[in-house]
Design a protein around this motif. Structure first.
Motif, mmCIF file in Angstrom:
data_model
loop_
_atom_site.group_PDB
_atom_site.id
_atom_site.type_symbol
_atom_site.label_atom_id
_atom_site.label_comp_id
_atom_site.label_asym_id
_atom_site.label_seq_id
_atom_site.Cartn_x
_atom_site.Cartn_y
_atom_site.Cartn_z
ATOM 1 N N PRO A 209 46.402 35.174 39.542
ATOM 2 C CA PRO A 209 44.886 34.925 38.772
ATOM 3 C C PRO A 209 45.739 35.652 37.203
ATOM 4 C CG PRO A 209 44.191 36.128 39.678
ATOM 5 C CD PRO A 209 45.119 36.172 40.201
ATOM 6 N N VAL A 210 45.315 34.658 35.555
ATOM 7 C CA VAL A 210 45.482 35.668 34.656
ATOM 8 C C VAL A 210 44.231 36.724 34.489
ATOM 9 C CG1 VAL A 210 44.600 35.069 32.374
ATOM 10 C CG2 VAL A 210 46.191 33.511 33.850
ATOM 11 N N LEU A 211 44.788 38.034 33.305
ATOM 12 C CA LEU A 211 43.672 38.584 33.441
ATOM 13 C C LEU A 211 42.949 38.767 32.155
ATOM 14 C CD1 LEU A 211 46.020 41.380 33.759
ATOM 15 C CD2 LEU A 211 44.606 41.090 35.915
ATOM 16 N N SER A 212 41.417 38.470 32.486
ATOM 17 C CA SER A 212 40.761 37.613 31.370
ATOM 18 C C SER A 212 40.228 39.427 30.766
ATOM 19 C CB SER A 212 38.780 38.008 32.103
ATOM 20 O OG SER A 212 39.417 37.011 33.109
ATOM 21 N N LYS A 213 39.810 39.270 29.458
ATOM 22 C CA LYS A 213 39.635 40.671 28.568
ATOM 23 C C LYS A 213 37.969 40.991 28.915
ATOM 24 C CE LYS A 213 39.158 41.271 23.781
ATOM 25 N NZ LYS A 213 40.051 41.381 22.047
ATOM 26 N N ALA A 214 37.821 42.374 29.344
ATOM 27 C CA ALA A 214 36.380 42.317 29.158
ATOM 28 C C ALA A 214 37.074 43.694 28.606
ATOM 29 C CB ALA A 214 36.657 42.613 30.909
ATOM 30 N N THR A 215 35.412 43.637 28.030
ATOM 31 C CA THR A 215 34.826 45.218 27.733
ATOM 32 C C THR A 215 35.185 46.817 28.438
ATOM 33 O OG1 THR A 215 33.689 44.636 25.733
ATOM 34 C CG2 THR A 215 33.327 46.869 26.107
ATOM 35 N N LYS A 216 34.739 46.190 29.560
ATOM 36 C CA LYS A 216 35.111 48.158 30.487
ATOM 37 C C LYS A 216 36.372 48.519 31.141
ATOM 38 C CE LYS A 216 31.235 48.150 33.230
ATOM 39 N NZ LYS A 216 29.942 47.924 34.109
ATOM 40 N N VAL A 217 37.086 47.015 31.010
ATOM 41 C CA VAL A 217 39.168 47.680 31.131
ATOM 42 C C VAL A 217 39.200 48.218 29.627
ATOM 43 C CG1 VAL A 217 41.741 46.680 30.140
ATOM 44 C CG2 VAL A 217 39.551 45.391 32.312
ATOM 45 N N ALA A 218 39.544 47.980 28.897
ATOM 46 C CA ALA A 218 39.489 48.434 27.174
ATOM 47 C C ALA A 218 38.357 50.087 27.638
ATOM 48 C CB ALA A 218 39.241 48.418 26.023
ATOM 49 N N GLN A 219 37.070 50.182 27.756
ATOM 50 C CA GLN A 219 36.370 50.905 27.738
ATOM 51 C C GLN A 219 37.541 52.331 29.168
ATOM 52 O OE1 GLN A 219 32.959 49.548 28.929
ATOM 53 N NE2 GLN A 219 32.051 49.663 26.895
#
Ligand SMILES: Nc1ncnc2c1ncn2[C@@H]1O[C@H](COP(=O)(O)OP(=O)(O)OP(=O)(O)O)[C@@H](O)[C@H]1O
Ligand SMILES: [Mg+2]
Length: 254
Positions: A209-219
């Motif tokens: 899949p394409v990777l979604s943008k998610a605040t948790k990843v940046a955190q």
């Protein structure tokens, strides 16, 4: 046989390091031995993977390029690391007098290659001598891009360098484009257009899949935390796991 995989895009901030770390940890979690090699003077991967503060590493990949013993540190279960440091930004100047300096990384990794299942190289957002070293030393190239015009252009530049390296028998004719990963996807017209464009142009190399943008990843990245511990049931966490399986399969077919 250990497989060397490098992650590249000439454009900065597209998710190269975050994706490389997440995939490496996914493989380590199933018992594979992983070595991360940080080739970026920003040392983001080093900060994310190592429990040590940046100034506490005994030596870095830069020292190894200049003739010191390669410093491989234990970072976590099944995870080792060759750290980077800020002064790696002087690589071009530092190595100006070394002949064959495009083969430095290849020579450093040869003796350790078979101690690992995967050696993961994180490239800087540039196409200079460091990324050139990475492409020459690797079995697999993975390009990471966000779905927008500038990241697309940066990816095309890497694809051109890949073609040069692959077509020259003295460089790396066996290098394989094993993945094109889209990161930080948010649904809108522009993103969807670039996803389709990249998918169409990259054919079999494109990974879903394409990777979604998610605040948790940046955190997780900001706190130097592993995404599998920080957000075990998150949507993107599952996408990383899925991609780790697809990429592992492709790599093992080699
Ligand atoms: N899927 C995601 N969702 C949200 N934020 C993300 C995601 N992936 C990465 N990021 C964030 O985007 C920023 C850039 O990511 P990252 O450092 O991985 O990019 P990079 O391509 O390695 O950058 P550079 O070219 O500077 O090395 C970071 O703050 C990171 O936490
Ligand atoms: Mg990076």
């Amino acid at each position: 046989m250990g497989q060397i995989v490098c992650f590249a895009n000439n454009k900065g901030g597209v998710g190269k390091t975050t994706t490389a770390v997440a995939l490496g940890y996914a493989w380590a979690r199933i018992g594979k031995k992983v070595l991360f090699v940080d080739l970026d003077s920003q040392a983001n991967l080093t900060a994310m993977v190592s429990p040590l503060a940046l100034e506490d590493h005994e030596s870095s990949i830069r020292d190894a390029f200049l003739g010191k013993k390669l410093n491989i540190e234990h970072a976590a279960d099944h995870v080792d690391l060759v750290p980077s440091e800020l002064s790696l930004s002087n690589f071009d100047r530092d190595t100006a007098a070394i002949t064959g300096r495009e083969y430095l990384l290849l020579d450093l990794l040869k003796p350790v290659k078979n101690k690992y299942d995967y050696i993961i190289i994180d490239c800087p957002p540039a196409l200079g001598l460091i990324t050139y070293n990475a492409l020459i030393a690797s079995d697999h190239l993975v390009m990471v891009a966000t779905p927008d015009g500038l990241a697309y252009q940066g990816m095309v530049m890497v694809a051109n360098l890949y073609a040069d390296v692959k077509s020259n028998p003295r460089l790396n004719p066996d290098l394989k484009l094993s993945g094109v990963i889209i990161s930080k996807y948010e649904r809108n017209k522009l993103s969807d257009m670039y996803v389709e464009k990249i998918k169409g142009e990259m054919g079999d190399a494109f990974i879903e899949p394409v990777l979604s943008k998610a605040t948790k990843v940046a955190q997780a990245g900001s706190f130097n935390q592993n995404i599998y511990d920080y957000d075990p049931s998150g949507k993107v966490t599952k996408q990383y796991l899925e991609i780790s399986k697809v990429l592992a399969k492709r790599i093992s077919k080699r």
